[in-house]
Enzyme design. Structure first.
Site, PDB file in Angstrom:
ATOM      1  N   HIS B 151       0.869  -1.182   0.000  1.00 28.11           N
ATOM      2  CA  HIS B 151       0.000   0.000   0.000  1.00 28.11           C
ATOM      3  C   HIS B 151       0.909   1.237   0.000  1.00 28.11           C
ATOM      4  O   HIS B 151       2.023   1.187   0.515  1.00 28.11           O
ATOM      5  CB  HIS B 151      -0.841  -0.056   1.278  1.00 28.11           C
ATOM      6  CG  HIS B 151      -1.925   0.972   1.373  1.00 28.11           C
ATOM      7  ND1 HIS B 151      -1.684   2.279   1.720  1.00 28.11           N
ATOM      8  CD2 HIS B 151      -3.276   0.883   1.196  1.00 28.11           C
ATOM      9  CE1 HIS B 151      -2.828   2.943   1.755  1.00 28.11           C
ATOM     10  NE2 HIS B 151      -3.815   2.128   1.426  1.00 28.11           N
ATOM     11  N   ASP B 228       1.955  -4.310   8.153  1.00 27.61           N
ATOM     12  CA  ASP B 228       0.791  -3.428   8.045  1.00 27.61           C
ATOM     13  C   ASP B 228      -0.457  -4.302   8.161  1.00 27.61           C
ATOM     14  O   ASP B 228      -0.795  -5.033   7.236  1.00 27.61           O
ATOM     15  CB  ASP B 228       0.877  -2.699   6.703  1.00 27.61           C
ATOM     16  CG  ASP B 228      -0.419  -1.996   6.315  1.00 27.61           C
ATOM     17  OD1 ASP B 228      -1.421  -2.111   7.049  1.00 27.61           O
ATOM     18  OD2 ASP B 228      -0.422  -1.339   5.253  1.00 27.61           O
ATOM     19  N   GLN B 231      -5.668  -4.538   7.005  1.00 26.10           N
ATOM     20  CA  GLN B 231      -6.694  -5.415   6.431  1.00 26.10           C
ATOM     21  C   GLN B 231      -6.796  -6.750   7.174  1.00 26.10           C
ATOM     22  O   GLN B 231      -7.515  -7.648   6.734  1.00 26.10           O
ATOM     23  CB  GLN B 231      -6.388  -5.686   4.949  1.00 26.10           C
ATOM     24  CG  GLN B 231      -6.402  -4.443   4.079  1.00 26.10           C
ATOM     25  CD  GLN B 231      -7.797  -3.873   3.896  1.00 26.10           C
ATOM     26  OE1 GLN B 231      -8.798  -4.583   4.005  1.00 26.10           O
ATOM     27  NE2 GLN B 231      -7.886  -2.579   3.628  1.00 26.10           N
ATOM     28  N   LYS B 254     -11.531   0.645  10.343  1.00 27.99           N
ATOM     29  CA  LYS B 254     -11.812  -0.549   9.543  1.00 27.99           C
ATOM     30  C   LYS B 254     -12.293  -1.705  10.412  1.00 27.99           C
ATOM     31  O   LYS B 254     -12.512  -2.817   9.924  1.00 27.99           O
ATOM     32  CB  LYS B 254     -10.553  -0.974   8.770  1.00 27.99           C
ATOM     33  CG  LYS B 254     -10.094   0.038   7.718  1.00 27.99           C
ATOM     34  CD  LYS B 254      -8.953  -0.523   6.897  1.00 27.99           C
ATOM     35  CE  LYS B 254      -8.113   0.525   6.206  1.00 27.99           C
ATOM     36  NZ  LYS B 254      -8.764   1.178   5.072  1.00 27.99           N
ATOM     37  N   CYS B 394      -4.774   2.922  -3.660  1.00 30.06           N
ATOM     38  CA  CYS B 394      -3.485   3.284  -3.049  1.00 30.06           C
ATOM     39  C   CYS B 394      -2.404   2.253  -3.326  1.00 30.06           C
ATOM     40  O   CYS B 394      -1.534   2.002  -2.485  1.00 30.06           O
ATOM     41  CB  CYS B 394      -3.614   3.524  -1.541  1.00 30.06           C
ATOM     42  SG  CYS B 394      -4.684   4.880  -1.111  1.00 30.06           S
TER      43      CYS B 394
END
Lengths: 134, 436
Positions: B151, B228, B231, B254, B394
């Site tokens: 990302h 990261d 998600q 999220k 992104c």
């Protein structure tokens, strides 16, 4: 947002291709969509009246249909007329509400033509391409 | 008599008990919304005429009533600045805000609040480490290893830090189905590697990357790993200890929490060794006209008035999803993605990106409909009130690799239904007809 007219111009673009002997040519892109266009403009002997317009490129339906409609609209207009046009003129041509994030797509051809004309007249420095990111 | 199969069947049903989606949907007031009216004035309008089908959860999830209540209660009853105050409200706010750090630590298997820093979002967490650790430690000849599916939050950040420090950025390649090429990873990660910064789950491909394996590779060369988890944390159990990541980040919005808050996890001894990113109030211990010393962890990394309401509401969101069960959420999301992919695979003119159906992948399904630009597709689907994402998500370099400027992405969460997937497929079909 997708009236029949827009889809028609997208599927059967008018003034598509390159001019043999353009007065100026400019390119541009909308990085968000990946829309990319080249616009050729041929001026009459008065160096002011737009005699011929063509565009070439690919991208979303809004950018391509807007380029097709806009190119037809430009013929017969002057560079001064072109300069005075803004986003609302293109949106009027499309005849539909354009959601805010898609305005960049709609105005791409117009911005390319305006930048190309400014460079041609020496009002703007040469630039590699116009972008509609901002 | 129980047969062994019956016993296993009972066990597996318990383990993966289906979500009561209809009941869960009642927790989310926004899911009752219709759309289509005036967009200039935010919120419901009398012209709204089509029930919302929200399939953009990879971008942001919706917020349950009790999280909205947590924010509202904070502002109605104990809004106050934290840490400094001796007065009653400040004490209430401070206790709740600090407890929120403990709650998030517990949720991802960190050792305690000292390993949990609240940031604005995942991107800021990434920048915090890139600036505070990266600017200090990186130099010419050093390498930061990323992936081709990164990302921009990590890709752009490390690119810029590398430019400032003279370090190099390397990218682990992906294969044709969007998995990391681990042979390439083994080639790239070596003596010069200082940081391996990888997305835990791709926000486009749905690929679940082998963080533990990458961490072993990196640690063999005394390099650090930043994963990261934007998600991942919202939709599956995550344990930072098991993953072996030195740093881990995710965003509140999220995972049923509010916007404006993200979480940075870091191993305590690393956080101790790293200088602060932002300076100012709250993060200091002692200041004179010449110098300052830093507050204890994690406050050393939280300069200025922090996101108090957001932090407290994020802890509430964490309770909410944890009570539903992270394994059950994971199963539900995977099932919906599997169903969507099965439906979309029926059409020859649809290309789906990422690992094939049936493999371990997350609940994002990115695709393109031949002859229709993703933005056109999303606009047409918006006419049917189906909210999906279209664009580069992104990840411009990844899209270049996929050979397309943009893709459409449907992403599911705990409140989505199979009927909504059916609506998605029907909306794609209307776009197909329109452009035929």
């Amino acid at each position: 947002m997708y009236r029949q007219q827009i889809l028609d111009h997208y599927k059967n673009p008018r003034n598509y291709g390159e001019l043999d002997d353009p007065s100026f040519t400019h390119v541009g892109e909308n990085p968000m969509c990946g829309d990319a266009l080249r616009v050729d403009i041929k001026l009459a002997d008065d160096d002011e009246t737009i005699e011929g317009v063509s565009f070439k490129g690919d991208g979303c339906a809004i950018s391509q249909a807007a380029a097709s409609m806009f190119s037809g609209e430009l013929r017969g207009k002057t560079l001064e007329d072109l300069d005075a046009m803004d986003r609302d003129d293109v949106i009027d041509l499309l005849g539909v509400d354009i959601s805010p994030v898609r305005v960049k797509c709609a105005v791409l051809a117009e911005k390319i033509a305006q930048d190309g004309a400014s460079i041609y007249r020496g009002e703007k420095e040469e630039m590699e391409k116009t972008t509609t990111e901002e | 008599m129980f047969t062994l199969e019956a016993l296993f069947s009972v066990m597996s049903t318990q383990r993966t008990e289906a979500l009561d989606v209809e009941r869960l949907r009642e927790d989310f007031p926004i899911l009752d919304r219709e759309v289509g009216g005036d967009i200039e004035t935010p919120g419901a309008s009398p012209e709204d005429d089509t029930p919302l089908v929200y399939l953009d959860n990879g971008a942001t999830s919706q917020t349950p009533e009790r999280v909205i209540d947590a924010i509202s209660t904070y502002y109605r009853e104990y809004n106050s600045n934290v840490h400094r105050g001796v007065h009653h409200l400040s004490q209430e706010a401070s206790i709740a805000y600090e407890a929120a750090h403990e709650r998030l630590a517990d949720f991802i298997g960190a050792n305690g609040a000292e390993e949990i820093v609240f940031t604005k979002n995942t991107t800021e967490a990434m920048n915090l480490i890139a600036y505070s650790w990266g600017l200090e430690e990186l130099g010419p000849g050093d390498e930061v290893v990323l992936t081709e599916m990164e990302h921009h939050a990590s890709l752009v950040t490390w690119q810029q830090i590398a430019k400032k420090t003279g370090a190099d950025v390397r990218y682990i390649a992906i294969d044709d189905e969007g998995r990391l090429d681990m042979d390439h990873a083994r080639e790239l990660i070596g003596e010069d590697t200082e940081m391996v910064s990888v997305v835990h789950i791709s926000n486009v491909l749905g690929t679940i990357n082998p963080i533990a394996e990458l961490a072993d590779l990196a640690h063999a060369y005394d390099s650090y790993v930043f994963a990261d988890g934007a998600q991942a944390v919202p939709n599956r159990p995550v344990d930072v200890g098991e993953l072996g990541a030195d740093f881990y980040a995710f965003s509140g919005h999220k995972m049923c929490g509010p916007t404006g808050i993200g979480v940075l996890y870091g191993r305590e001894e690393l956080f101790e060794a790293i200088d602060p990113f932002l300076f100012g109030g709250e993060m200091i211990r002692k200041v004179d006209f010449e110098d300052a010393t830093w507050n204890e962890l994690p406050w050393k990394f939280e300069a200025g008035t922090p996101p108090i309401a957001e932090g407290i509401a994020l802890a509430e969101a964490t309770d909410y999803i944890d009570e539903i069960g992270m394994e059950a959420i994971q199963r539900h999301e995977t099932d919906l993605a599997d169903y969507a992919m099965t439906e979309l695979e029926e059409f020859d003119d649809i290309e789906i990106y990422g690992p094939p159906r049936g493999e371990d992948r997350s609940g994002v399904v990115s695709f393109n409909l031949e002859g229709v630009h993703a933005h056109d597709l999303a606009s047409i689907m918006n006419d049917d009130a189906v909210a999906i994402r279209a664009g580069d998500h992104c990840t411009q370099p990844l899209h270049e690799k996929l050979g397309t400027a943009a893709s459409a992405r449907a992403s599911f969460y705990l409140y989505n239904t199979k009927e909504e997937v059916d609506t998605l497929v029907e909306a794609i079909d209307s776009a197909r007809q329109l452009f035929a």
